[in-house]
Design a protein around this motif. Structure first.
Motif, PDB file in Angstrom:
ATOM      1  N   MET A   1      83.184 -97.459 -57.542  1.00 10.52           N
ATOM      2  CA  MET A   1      81.770 -97.286 -57.312  1.00 10.52           C
ATOM      3  C   MET A   1      81.480 -97.108 -55.824  1.00 10.52           C
ATOM      4  O   MET A   1      80.756 -96.194 -55.451  1.00 10.52           O
ATOM      5  N   PHE A   2      82.039 -97.982 -54.984  1.00 13.90           N
ATOM      6  CA  PHE A   2      81.822 -97.846 -53.547  1.00 13.90           C
ATOM      7  C   PHE A   2      82.380 -96.525 -53.036  1.00 13.90           C
ATOM      8  O   PHE A   2      81.739 -95.830 -52.253  1.00 13.90           O
ATOM      9  N   ALA A   3      83.582 -96.190 -53.479  1.00 15.31           N
ATOM     10  CA  ALA A   3      84.217 -94.964 -52.995  1.00 15.31           C
ATOM     11  C   ALA A   3      83.383 -93.743 -53.357  1.00 15.31           C
ATOM     12  O   ALA A   3      83.216 -92.832 -52.546  1.00 15.31           O
ATOM     13  N   SER A   4      82.833 -93.718 -54.564  1.00 16.05           N
ATOM     14  CA  SER A   4      81.997 -92.589 -54.990  1.00 16.05           C
ATOM     15  C   SER A   4      80.733 -92.490 -54.146  1.00 16.05           C
ATOM     16  O   SER A   4      80.335 -91.404 -53.728  1.00 16.05           O
ATOM     17  N   ALA A   5      80.107 -93.633 -53.902  1.00 15.98           N
ATOM     18  CA  ALA A   5      78.893 -93.642 -53.086  1.00 15.98           C
ATOM     19  C   ALA A   5      79.196 -93.185 -51.665  1.00 15.98           C
ATOM     20  O   ALA A   5      78.451 -92.391 -51.079  1.00 15.98           O
ATOM     21  N   MET A   6      80.296 -93.678 -51.120  1.00 18.56           N
ATOM     22  CA  MET A   6      80.652 -93.309 -49.751  1.00 18.56           C
ATOM     23  C   MET A   6      80.951 -91.813 -49.650  1.00 18.56           C
ATOM     24  O   MET A   6      80.587 -91.170 -48.667  1.00 18.56           O
ATOM     25  N   LYS A   7      81.604 -91.258 -50.660  1.00 17.11           N
ATOM     26  CA  LYS A   7      81.900 -89.817 -50.667  1.00 17.11           C
ATOM     27  C   LYS A   7      80.599 -89.019 -50.720  1.00 17.11           C
ATOM     28  O   LYS A   7      80.446 -88.021 -50.020  1.00 17.11           O
ATOM     29  N   LEU A   8      79.645 -89.476 -51.527  1.00 18.32           N
ATOM     30  CA  LEU A   8      78.347 -88.814 -51.606  1.00 18.32           C
ATOM     31  C   LEU A   8      77.654 -88.834 -50.251  1.00 18.32           C
ATOM     32  O   LEU A   8      77.150 -87.812 -49.786  1.00 18.32           O
ATOM     33  N   PHE A   9      77.632 -89.991 -49.608  1.00 17.72           N
ATOM     34  CA  PHE A   9      77.004 -90.090 -48.287  1.00 17.72           C
ATOM     35  C   PHE A   9      77.687 -89.168 -47.284  1.00 17.72           C
ATOM     36  O   PHE A   9      77.040 -88.484 -46.498  1.00 17.72           O
ATOM     37  N   GLU A  10      79.025 -89.154 -47.315  1.00 16.29           N
ATOM     38  CA  GLU A  10      79.785 -88.296 -46.409  1.00 16.29           C
ATOM     39  C   GLU A  10      79.431 -86.830 -46.637  1.00 16.29           C
ATOM     40  O   GLU A  10      79.220 -86.066 -45.693  1.00 16.29           O
ATOM     41  N   ASN A  11      79.350 -86.426 -47.898  1.00 21.45           N
ATOM     42  CA  ASN A  11      79.005 -85.036 -48.228  1.00 21.45           C
ATOM     43  C   ASN A  11      77.606 -84.665 -47.762  1.00 21.45           C
ATOM     44  O   ASN A  11      77.331 -83.501 -47.497  1.00 21.45           O
ATOM     45  N   GLU A  12      76.736 -85.671 -47.653  1.00 22.98           N
ATOM     46  CA  GLU A  12      75.368 -85.445 -47.193  1.00 22.98           C
ATOM     47  C   GLU A  12      75.238 -85.562 -45.671  1.00 22.98           C
ATOM     48  O   GLU A  12      74.157 -85.453 -45.121  1.00 22.98           O
ATOM     49  N   GLY A  13      76.369 -85.816 -45.009  1.00 26.12           N
ATOM     50  CA  GLY A  13      76.354 -85.937 -43.561  1.00 26.12           C
ATOM     51  C   GLY A  13      75.863 -87.290 -43.061  1.00 26.12           C
ATOM     52  O   GLY A  13      75.486 -87.418 -41.893  1.00 26.12           O
ATOM     53  N   LEU A  14      75.857 -88.285 -43.926  1.00 26.51           N
ATOM     54  CA  LEU A  14      75.387 -89.610 -43.545  1.00 26.51           C
ATOM     55  C   LEU A  14      76.567 -90.497 -43.161  1.00 26.51           C
ATOM     56  O   LEU A  14      77.617 -90.446 -43.788  1.00 26.51           O
TER      57      LEU A  14
END
Length: 64
Positions: free
Chosen positions: A1-14
Motif C-alpha cells: 500500500m505504501f509503495a503504491s502510494a509513493m509511486k503515485l506521488f512520484e509519478n505526479e512529481g510530488l
C-alpha cells in the motif's frame, strides 16, 4: 500500500519527506503492539516507532 502510494506521488512529481502514523490501543494494530513492546525494552519513542514493521519499511520509500 505504501509503495503504491509513493509511486503515485512520484509519478505526479510530488516529493514525500515524512510520514506520520497514529496507532491506538485496542484496535489490533501490530505496529502499536510492536511499539509498546519496544518501549518496554527501554527504547526511546522515536526508536521504538522506527523498529515497527512500518518504521522499518518506510526509509526506502521516503525521499531524503
Amino acid at each position: 500500500m505504501f509503495a503504491s502510494a509513493m509511486k503515485l506521488f512520484e509519478n505526479e512529481g510530488l516529493r514525500v519527506a515524512a510520514i506520520r502514523g497514529f496507532w491506538r490501543p485496542g484496535q489490533g494494530s501490530d505496529n502499536y503492539r510492536q511499539y509498546t513492546e519496544n518501549l518496554e525494552k527501554g527504547m526511546a519513542p522515536k526508536q521504538a516507532a522506527a523498529n515497527t514493521w512500518t518504521g522499518r519499511s518506510l526509509p526506502d520509500l521516503v525521499t531524503r
